[in-house]
Motif scaffolding. Sequence first.
Motif, PDB file in Angstrom:
ATOM      1  N   GLY A 235      39.456  33.945 -69.648  1.00  0.00           N
ATOM      2  CA  GLY A 235      38.459  35.015 -69.696  1.00  0.00           C
ATOM      3  C   GLY A 235      38.045  35.481 -68.313  1.00  0.00           C
ATOM      4  N   ARG A 236      37.875  34.532 -67.380  1.00  0.00           N
ATOM      5  CA  ARG A 236      37.544  34.900 -66.002  1.00  0.00           C
ATOM      6  C   ARG A 236      38.644  35.751 -65.385  1.00  0.00           C
ATOM      7  NH1 ARG A 236      37.643  30.096 -61.892  1.00  0.00           N
ATOM      8  NH2 ARG A 236      39.863  30.519 -62.283  1.00  0.00           N
ATOM      9  N   TYR A 237      39.917  35.363 -65.669  1.00  0.00           N
ATOM     10  CA  TYR A 237      41.037  36.120 -65.123  1.00  0.00           C
ATOM     11  C   TYR A 237      41.037  37.551 -65.658  1.00  0.00           C
ATOM     12  CZ  TYR A 237      45.772  37.941 -64.891  1.00  0.00           C
ATOM     13  OH  TYR A 237      46.850  38.757 -64.690  1.00  0.00           O
ATOM     14  N   ARG A 238      40.772  37.703 -66.955  1.00  0.00           N
ATOM     15  CA  ARG A 238      40.772  39.038 -67.538  1.00  0.00           C
ATOM     16  C   ARG A 238      39.646  39.903 -66.984  1.00  0.00           C
ATOM     17  NH1 ARG A 238      41.991  37.365 -73.892  1.00  0.00           N
ATOM     18  NH2 ARG A 238      44.206  36.792 -73.553  1.00  0.00           N
ATOM     19  N   VAL A 239      38.487  39.288 -66.727  1.00  0.00           N
ATOM     20  CA  VAL A 239      37.373  40.051 -66.134  1.00  0.00           C
ATOM     21  C   VAL A 239      37.745  40.535 -64.741  1.00  0.00           C
ATOM     22  CG1 VAL A 239      35.012  39.874 -65.269  1.00  0.00           C
ATOM     23  CG2 VAL A 239      35.597  38.930 -67.511  1.00  0.00           C
ATOM     24  N   PHE A 240      38.311  39.644 -63.927  1.00  0.00           N
ATOM     25  CA  PHE A 240      38.701  40.048 -62.584  1.00  0.00           C
ATOM     26  C   PHE A 240      39.853  41.061 -62.614  1.00  0.00           C
ATOM     27  CE2 PHE A 240      36.542  36.095 -61.111  1.00  0.00           C
ATOM     28  CZ  PHE A 240      35.735  36.681 -60.159  1.00  0.00           C
ATOM     29  N   TRP A 241      40.750  40.889 -63.586  1.00  0.00           N
ATOM     30  CA  TRP A 241      41.841  41.854 -63.699  1.00  0.00           C
ATOM     31  C   TRP A 241      41.296  43.240 -64.047  1.00  0.00           C
ATOM     32  CZ3 TRP A 241      43.475  44.885 -67.775  1.00  0.00           C
ATOM     33  CH2 TRP A 241      44.698  45.544 -67.600  1.00  0.00           C
ATOM     34  N   PHE A 242      40.315  43.270 -64.970  1.00  0.00           N
ATOM     35  CA  PHE A 242      39.704  44.555 -65.344  1.00  0.00           C
ATOM     36  C   PHE A 242      38.995  45.193 -64.151  1.00  0.00           C
ATOM     37  CE2 PHE A 242      35.968  46.856 -66.984  1.00  0.00           C
ATOM     38  CZ  PHE A 242      36.612  47.852 -67.694  1.00  0.00           C
ATOM     39  N   LEU A 243      38.219  44.377 -63.414  1.00  0.00           N
ATOM     40  CA  LEU A 243      37.546  44.916 -62.229  1.00  0.00           C
ATOM     41  C   LEU A 243      38.547  45.383 -61.187  1.00  0.00           C
ATOM     42  CD1 LEU A 243      34.633  42.336 -61.795  1.00  0.00           C
ATOM     43  CD2 LEU A 243      34.499  44.642 -62.716  1.00  0.00           C
ATOM     44  N   GLY A 244      39.628  44.604 -61.031  1.00  0.00           N
ATOM     45  CA  GLY A 244      40.641  45.016 -60.068  1.00  0.00           C
ATOM     46  C   GLY A 244      41.297  46.324 -60.441  1.00  0.00           C
ATOM     47  N   GLU A 245      41.544  46.525 -61.747  1.00  0.00           N
ATOM     48  CA  GLU A 245      42.117  47.784 -62.191  1.00  0.00           C
ATOM     49  C   GLU A 245      41.172  48.951 -61.908  1.00  0.00           C
ATOM     50  OE1 GLU A 245      44.941  48.841 -63.637  1.00  0.00           O
ATOM     51  OE2 GLU A 245      45.889  46.903 -63.298  1.00  0.00           O
ATOM     52  N   ILE A 246      39.891  48.736 -62.171  1.00  0.00           N
ATOM     53  CA  ILE A 246      38.920  49.815 -61.969  1.00  0.00           C
ATOM     54  C   ILE A 246      38.801  50.165 -60.483  1.00  0.00           C
ATOM     55  CG2 ILE A 246      36.476  50.420 -62.132  1.00  0.00           C
ATOM     56  CD1 ILE A 246      36.347  48.897 -64.718  1.00  0.00           C
ATOM     57  N   PHE A 247      38.680  49.130 -59.641  1.00  0.00           N
ATOM     58  CA  PHE A 247      38.411  49.378 -58.228  1.00  0.00           C
ATOM     59  C   PHE A 247      39.673  49.714 -57.430  1.00  0.00           C
ATOM     60  CE2 PHE A 247      34.515  47.138 -59.313  1.00  0.00           C
ATOM     61  CZ  PHE A 247      33.575  47.855 -58.600  1.00  0.00           C
ATOM     62  N   SER A 248      40.847  49.399 -57.967  1.00  0.00           N
ATOM     63  CA  SER A 248      42.069  49.604 -57.186  1.00  0.00           C
ATOM     64  C   SER A 248      42.801  50.881 -57.525  1.00  0.00           C
ATOM     65  CB  SER A 248      43.021  48.412 -57.374  1.00  0.00           C
ATOM     66  OG  SER A 248      42.426  47.222 -56.904  1.00  0.00           O
ATOM     67  N   ASN A 249      42.604  51.418 -58.717  1.00  0.00           N
ATOM     68  CA  ASN A 249      43.304  52.641 -59.079  1.00  0.00           C
ATOM     69  C   ASN A 249      42.787  53.810 -58.254  1.00  0.00           C
ATOM     70  OD1 ASN A 249      44.872  51.362 -61.007  1.00  0.00           O
ATOM     71  ND2 ASN A 249      43.380  51.736 -62.648  1.00  0.00           N
ATOM     72  N   PRO A 250      43.657  54.713 -57.837  1.00  0.00           N
ATOM     73  CA  PRO A 250      43.219  55.877 -57.035  1.00  0.00           C
ATOM     74  C   PRO A 250      42.193  56.706 -57.800  1.00  0.00           C
ATOM     75  CG  PRO A 250      45.599  55.633 -56.948  1.00  0.00           C
ATOM     76  CD  PRO A 250      45.118  54.670 -58.001  1.00  0.00           C
ATOM     77  N   LEU A 251      41.107  57.051 -57.096  1.00  0.00           N
ATOM     78  CA  LEU A 251      40.028  57.822 -57.706  1.00  0.00           C
ATOM     79  C   LEU A 251      40.059  59.279 -57.266  1.00  0.00           C
ATOM     80  CD1 LEU A 251      37.455  57.768 -59.488  1.00  0.00           C
ATOM     81  CD2 LEU A 251      36.163  57.212 -57.418  1.00  0.00           C
ATOM     82  N   LEU A 252      40.286  59.504 -55.972  1.00  0.00           N
ATOM     83  CA  LEU A 252      40.331  60.865 -55.450  1.00  0.00           C
ATOM     84  C   LEU A 252      41.279  60.906 -54.272  1.00  0.00           C
ATOM     85  CD1 LEU A 252      38.347  60.816 -52.682  1.00  0.00           C
ATOM     86  CD2 LEU A 252      36.613  60.678 -54.437  1.00  0.00           C
ATOM     87  N   THR A 253      41.659  62.102 -53.898  1.00  0.00           N
ATOM     88  CA  THR A 253      42.580  62.322 -52.791  1.00  0.00           C
ATOM     89  C   THR A 253      41.941  63.292 -51.813  1.00  0.00           C
ATOM     90  OG1 THR A 253      44.476  61.961 -54.245  1.00  0.00           O
ATOM     91  CG2 THR A 253      44.893  63.048 -52.139  1.00  0.00           C
ATOM     92  N   VAL A 254      41.862  62.884 -50.537  1.00  0.00           N
ATOM     93  CA  VAL A 254      41.294  63.712 -49.478  1.00  0.00           C
ATOM     94  C   VAL A 254      42.288  63.758 -48.341  1.00  0.00           C
ATOM     95  CG1 VAL A 254      39.395  64.053 -47.855  1.00  0.00           C
ATOM     96  CG2 VAL A 254      38.942  63.088 -50.122  1.00  0.00           C
ATOM     97  N   GLY A 255      42.750  64.969 -48.005  1.00  0.00           N
ATOM     98  CA  GLY A 255      43.663  65.113 -46.887  1.00  0.00           C
ATOM     99  C   GLY A 255      44.982  64.401 -47.087  1.00  0.00           C
ATOM    100  N   GLY A 256      45.450  64.301 -48.322  1.00  0.00           N
ATOM    101  CA  GLY A 256      46.718  63.635 -48.589  1.00  0.00           C
ATOM    102  C   GLY A 256      46.620  62.138 -48.755  1.00  0.00           C
TER     103      GLY A 256
END
Length: 651
Positions: A235-256
């Motif tokens: 369960g701890r691994y899945r929580v960290f995996w979920f947070l990692g997915e949220i925080f690591s996926n590209p959110l916006l692009t500025v200047g390439g």
Amino acid sequence: MEHSILSLEAIVPKSLMTRLAGLRGVMIFCLAGLLVFNLVLQPVAAELASPPPQAGVVVDGRILFKLGDIDGFTAESRANLANNLLQQAIQDADVDQPIPVTIVQRDELTTIRIKNRHLLTVTKGEVMMGVTASEQAEEWVAVLRKSLRQAQQERRPNYYREVMGKALIALSVTIALITAMQWLRRWWSRQWTRRFGQLSYRRRLLLLLLLCLQYGLGLACLFYICELFPRARIGRYRVFWFLGEIFSNPLLTVGGSAYSLLDVTKLILLTGALVLASRSLTAIVKSRVLQTLVPDRGMQDAIATVMQFGLTGLGLFILLQAWGIDLRALAIFASVLGVGLGFGLQNIANNFISGWILLIERPVQVGDFIKLGDLMGTVERIGPRSTEIRTPDRVSIIVPNAELVESRVVNWSHHHPVSRLHLPLGVAYGSSIELVHKAVIEAAQAHPEVLRHPQPRLRFLGFGDSSLDFDLMVWLRDPRHQFDLKSDVYYLLEANLNRYQIEIPFPQRDLNLRTPELQSMMANLPVVDRPVAESVVEPTHKNLLADVRHYSAILQTPKSVTEDEIGQLIQQMRGPEGVSIQDRRFRLTVHPKCFVGSEAVTWIVDTQKATREAAVQIGQLLVELGIVHHVTDEHAFRDEYLFYRFYDDEM
């Protein structure tokens, strides 16, 4: 001989330290949050939710190693296949029999098999430099056998009974430590508040560290308990995996460049820390440097505000450049913002520019007593958009800066806080002018806040309809007290005019009767002898003190400086609470037993109820009478850093 001394000592006021303590606590909290993101979430996100081409092989929430992409299969699909096979093998295996893991070499390919089923293939992209595929496979097989054996051991029936005791002991110890630290933190806070009145910065920081330690112990205990139980670890691994997915996926692009939520969060935290750091640095410079070099409080606020905005802008520019954001990409945003300022935000922009005008020209400064339309009060703060004014009723009113720039403002404290107050009054016709003058001046001089120099004056305005009109002019040092002073002086005037039997008139009308019958009736009325009014007894100052003793101590000043007053003044100046008379050095010359002109002026202002101009005149009078003189006889008496000496102290 002019001389100036610059003191390098600066003591930070307690109120400022209290404000900075709370400010620095917020900054420490932001920096701690940034540290958690950098040291915890970012490494976990990099390990658990790494973007392609790598994905982790996991057993019961523990990442063993990572796989990459191969032809026809992505890293994520390879890792998912391997994880499913491992999980199925653990569930089907006997806890007493080890799970077979073997290495197979076929057609220059090195594969790892579990229970004779293909698990994964070791590719060249997954092999470290200087290590062959076979050696890498052997290392992974060793890690797999150890992890699978541990997974089997953790699924024995008696395993949960063994670790349950450890978990309860860890939980009990953690709760006891957190409770003890909570009690200690509250006890220290009560003791320090009771002893010192308010908490210093160091004590606030210690209490904050104790609070952070409490939360740290709780998180450490939770992490340890999750490490003991396989399902909790998963369960701890899945929580960290979920947070990692949220925080690591590209959110916006500025200047390439693409930025994730973690990057944006770190940028926001760094910007907040930059703003708080610039405020703290500005407050320290203001308290330690500006209060020594710049005596004017308004100029201190202006310099501090400009410094704070400059540091924040420079730091933000450097931060964005270091973050890899091309500022040229923000040109479109700046253009849109400019259009918005021109149309929708013009009032805000007007107030913001007006705030800078107030800080630069300083027509109104912090601490000034002003009148703006129907509003009257003391300026407490001048901000970028608005100004806070505190009324005499202790009500804070926020005024836009544009009103202070565009409207007519009456500033009693501008440049010189000493001001003159006009009090109109009238007495009945037939009153003695000399007696009126004496009674009014006595009442005015009786108030302790009325300055003795310049002396109160009574101006004869003219002959009114029902009274002789006068205008009493008194000087006061603090214009904020004008309303209370005006009321007190009118109380004193009413009491003293009654004592001198001077009538305060009211509007009257004469009625002329021309009816003959009524005139004859009035002529036949008997004449009643009226008692003759007693002669006016000139009151004494002692009687006046008896009537106004509930207001304040009464100080009576004669119209001119007499020899007795000069003698008392000299005695006070040379006394233990007088001016500082000591040996002073200027360059290579030592001047014995002298005092500073500006210090003497300040002493006269404080003790003799005078303005600085009147204090300079009193000092010049002492020079003209041959009582004091400049140490080299080059200057008259001035409100400057000049050395003067009494003739009685001459060698």
